[in-house]
Design a protein around this motif. Structure first.
Motif, PDB file in Angstrom:
ATOM      1  N   ARG A   1      45.814  55.232  50.909  1.00 12.54           N
ATOM      2  CA  ARG A   1      47.266  55.211  50.732  1.00 12.54           C
ATOM      3  C   ARG A   1      47.603  54.757  49.320  1.00 12.54           C
ATOM      4  O   ARG A   1      48.405  55.368  48.639  1.00 12.54           O
ATOM      5  N   MET A   2      46.978  53.667  48.882  1.00 12.02           N
ATOM      6  CA  MET A   2      47.329  53.120  47.572  1.00 12.02           C
ATOM      7  C   MET A   2      46.247  52.176  47.072  1.00 12.02           C
ATOM      8  O   MET A   2      45.409  51.692  47.832  1.00 12.02           O
ATOM      9  N   LEU A   3      46.310  51.921  45.764  1.00 11.74           N
ATOM     10  CA  LEU A   3      45.559  50.854  45.122  1.00 11.74           C
ATOM     11  C   LEU A   3      46.564  49.799  44.687  1.00 11.74           C
ATOM     12  O   LEU A   3      47.571  50.116  44.041  1.00 11.74           O
ATOM     13  N   ALA A   4      46.312  48.564  45.050  1.00  8.38           N
ATOM     14  CA  ALA A   4      47.177  47.448  44.655  1.00  8.38           C
ATOM     15  C   ALA A   4      46.389  46.569  43.695  1.00  8.38           C
ATOM     16  O   ALA A   4      45.308  46.080  44.036  1.00  8.38           O
TER      17      ALA A   4
ATOM     18  N   THR B   1      43.948  35.825  33.005  1.00  8.10           N
ATOM     19  CA  THR B   1      42.513  35.560  32.951  1.00  8.10           C
ATOM     20  C   THR B   1      41.709  36.279  34.029  1.00  8.10           C
ATOM     21  O   THR B   1      40.478  36.181  34.031  1.00  8.10           O
ATOM     22  N   SER B   2      42.357  36.962  34.948  1.00 12.95           N
ATOM     23  CA  SER B   2      41.617  37.595  36.036  1.00 12.95           C
ATOM     24  C   SER B   2      42.231  38.938  36.404  1.00 12.95           C
ATOM     25  O   SER B   2      43.395  39.220  36.110  1.00 12.95           O
ATOM     26  N   LEU B   3      41.423  39.744  37.079  1.00 12.94           N
ATOM     27  CA  LEU B   3      41.818  41.077  37.530  1.00 12.94           C
ATOM     28  C   LEU B   3      41.380  41.220  38.987  1.00 12.94           C
ATOM     29  O   LEU B   3      40.192  41.051  39.302  1.00 12.94           O
ATOM     30  N   ARG B   4      42.342  41.494  39.860  1.00 13.92           N
ATOM     31  CA  ARG B   4      42.029  41.655  41.286  1.00 13.92           C
ATOM     32  C   ARG B   4      42.635  42.963  41.787  1.00 13.92           C
ATOM     33  O   ARG B   4      43.683  43.388  41.305  1.00 13.92           O
TER      34      ARG B   4
ATOM     35  N   ARG C   1      37.879  45.042  48.409  1.00 11.93           N
ATOM     36  CA  ARG C   1      38.491  44.128  47.439  1.00 11.93           C
ATOM     37  C   ARG C   1      37.584  44.004  46.218  1.00 11.93           C
ATOM     38  O   ARG C   1      36.358  44.071  46.345  1.00 11.93           O
ATOM     39  N   ARG C   2      38.198  43.784  45.067  1.00 13.13           N
ATOM     40  CA  ARG C   2      37.434  43.490  43.854  1.00 13.13           C
ATOM     41  C   ARG C   2      38.134  42.381  43.079  1.00 13.13           C
ATOM     42  O   ARG C   2      39.364  42.348  43.000  1.00 13.13           O
ATOM     43  N   ALA C   3      37.330  41.485  42.510  1.00  6.84           N
ATOM     44  CA  ALA C   3      37.857  40.408  41.670  1.00  6.84           C
ATOM     45  C   ALA C   3      36.954  40.282  40.453  1.00  6.84           C
ATOM     46  O   ALA C   3      35.719  40.166  40.595  1.00  6.84           O
TER      47      ALA C   3
ATOM     48  N   ALA D   1      39.951  52.279  34.030  1.00 10.05           N
ATOM     49  CA  ALA D   1      39.059  53.344  34.515  1.00 10.05           C
ATOM     50  C   ALA D   1      37.652  52.815  34.755  1.00 10.05           C
ATOM     51  O   ALA D   1      36.967  53.216  35.706  1.00 10.05           O
ATOM     52  N   GLN D   2      37.208  51.890  33.906  1.00  9.69           N
ATOM     53  CA  GLN D   2      35.877  51.320  34.058  1.00  9.69           C
ATOM     54  C   GLN D   2      35.742  50.556  35.373  1.00  9.69           C
ATOM     55  O   GLN D   2      34.738  50.661  36.078  1.00  9.69           O
ATOM     56  N   HIS D   3      36.757  49.778  35.720  1.00  8.48           N
ATOM     57  CA  HIS D   3      36.666  48.913  36.895  1.00  8.48           C
ATOM     58  C   HIS D   3      37.126  49.577  38.189  1.00  8.48           C
ATOM     59  O   HIS D   3      36.694  49.175  39.275  1.00  8.48           O
ATOM     60  N   PHE D   4      37.996  50.594  38.082  1.00  7.93           N
ATOM     61  CA  PHE D   4      38.557  51.190  39.298  1.00  7.93           C
ATOM     62  C   PHE D   4      38.492  52.717  39.300  1.00  7.93           C
ATOM     63  O   PHE D   4      39.139  53.355  40.118  1.00  7.93           O
ATOM     64  N   GLY D   5      37.716  53.286  38.383  1.00  8.96           N
ATOM     65  CA  GLY D   5      37.639  54.741  38.301  1.00  8.96           C
ATOM     66  C   GLY D   5      37.147  55.396  39.582  1.00  8.96           C
ATOM     67  O   GLY D   5      37.630  56.474  39.962  1.00  8.96           O
TER      68      GLY D   5
END
Length: 332
Positions: free
Chosen positions: A18-21, A27-30, A43-45, A63-67
C-alpha cells in the motif's frame, strides 16, 4: 513542481505494498513497508540522518536504502521529519496553526517520483503567521515530524481533541481540538540537560548515565515549582551534592526533574487531565511519572503513533471511509 496524483485505495488482495512510510530525522532514518491490508510487513532503522547526506544526495541515499521496496511498486511513499527542512531533501513550507488534518494534507510537498512511485514530504507546522513575526510582538514556534505523531496518536485513541506531549531533545506540547492542531509550545529540555551534564560545572558531580532515581526526580519536580529563577534552581543541584544530600546518580535524576518540572509549571495541567505522551520509552517513563505526580493520566505511545499518522494520510488521500492503524508486529 510535481502535482498531487489521484488515488484510489489499493484492494486488500493486491500483493503490492500500500505504502512506504519514512521518518527521516537529523540523526536517524526509519521506514516501514505497509501492505494492502494495512499491516506493517518490514521495518528498517539506519544511522543515516539528514546530516549524514551530502548536499544533493538525498535521492541517491533514498534509493540505496529503500530501492528494493520502491521496486515493489507501492502506491505511495510518504516522508516526514527533518527531511523537509532547509538541510533536507527539499524544504516543505510550514503549515500554519490552527490547521485541521485536511489543511496539512493539502500542503504535502510532492517530489519527482523516485522509480515512478508517487512520493511526498509531510510539511511541518508553525504556530504564528509569518506576518506577525518579530522579536518584540511575536516569536514563532515550529515543528517537523511531531505533527505526524500527533495525527497518529489521535487516530489510535479514536479522539478529535486532546493535549499531547512529545518529549525529546526539544519537547513539544500540542493542543488538538475538533481534529485541528490549534497550537503548541517547544521546550529545549533534552538539549539543556545534555549541555548542563556535559559542559557545565554540574557535570562534575552527576552521572548522566545512571538509571532513574524516582525519589530524587520527584524532589526536582517539586523544587521546580519554586518562584525562583531556573538559573538559581540549577545551581542548587551542585550545592546539594557538595553537602552530601545527592550522590552523582541522584543528582542526574534531580536535574532531570528540575527541567521537566519547569515544563509542567509552564504548561499547567488540571488534576485528572489525560495527556498522550509520545516518544522513546526512557523519556515516556520520566514524563509519565511527572504527570502522574501532579494527578494527570498519561497515555503512552511509541513508534506506532508515527506509522498510524502516515497511514491516516494515505486513508485521506484515497478517501477511504475506515482508518485501520497498521499492526505493530510484522505479518508472516
Amino acid at each position: 513542481m510535481p502535482q498531487p496524483p489521484s488515488f484510489t485505495a489499493r484492494a486488500p488482495g493486491d500483493p503490492r505494498p500500500r505504502m512506504l512510510a519514512i521518518d527521516w530525522g537529523t540523526t536517524s532514518l526509519r521506514g516501514v513497508r505497509i501492505d494492502a491490508q494495512g499491516h506493517i510487513t518490514e521495518r528498517r532503522a539506519l544511522p543515516q540522518g539528514i546530516l549524514q547526506v551530502a548536499p544533493g544526495g538525498f535521492a541517491d541515499a533514498f534509493a540505496q536504502h529503500f530501492g528494493d521496496w520502491l521496486a515493489e511498486d507501492p502506491q505511495l511513499c510518504l516522508l516526514s521529519g527533518m527531511v523537509g527542512s532547509r538541510q533536507g531533501w527539499q524544504e516543505a513550507a510550514y503549515c500554519p496553526c490552527p490547521a485541521d488534518f485536511s489543511a496539512l494534507c493539502s500542503q504535502l510537498l510532492w517530489l519527482d517520483n523516485p522509480q515512478g512511485v508517487p512520493t511526498a514530504i509531510v510539511p511541518g507546522m508553525s504556530s504564528l503567521a509569518q506576518s506577525q513575526v518579530d522579536a518584540v510582538h511575536g516569536v514563532p514556534d515550529v515543528m517537523r515530524g511531531e505533527e505526524i505523531q500527533v495525527i497518529g496518536a489521535l487516530a489510535l485513541m479514536g479522539s478529535r481533541d486532546g493535549l499531547l506531549l512529545l518529549p525529546g531533545t526539544h519537547s513539544k506540547w500540542v493542543q488538538a481540538q475538533n481534529s485541528s492542531i490549534t497550537g503548541f509550545k517547544t521546550f529545549m529540555t533534552g538539549e539543556l540537560f545534555a549541555l548542563l551534564a556535559q559542559h557545565s560545572i554540574l557535570g562534575k558531580t552527576l552521572d548522566s548515565s545512571a538509571a532513574l532515581d524516582e525519589a530524587a526526580f520527584i524532589q526536582g519536580l517539586e523544587r521546580a515549582q519554586s518562584a525562583d529563577s531556573l538559573s538559581h534552581l540549577l545551581f542548587g543541584t551542585r550545592a546539594l551534592s557538595l553537602f552530601g544530600a545527592l550522590d552523582p546518580a541522584q543528582s542526574a535524576s534531580y536535574l532531570s526533574g528540575l527541567l521537566i518540572g519547569q515544563e509542567l509549571r509552564t504548561m499547567p495541567t488540571a488534576a485528572g487531565s489525560r495527556v498522550a505522551v509520545i516518544g522513546s520509552s526512557t523519556l515516556v517513563q520520566r514524563y509519565s511519572l511527572a504527570l502522574r505526580h501532579v494527578g494527570c493520566e498519561a497515555v503512552a505511545f511509541g513508534d506506532e503513533a508515527t506509522w498510524a499518522g502516515h497511514q491516516a494520510i494515505y486513508d485521506h488521500l484515497t478517501q477511504t471511509t475506515s482508518s485501520t492503524p497498521p499492526s505493530l508486529t510484522p505479518q508472516p
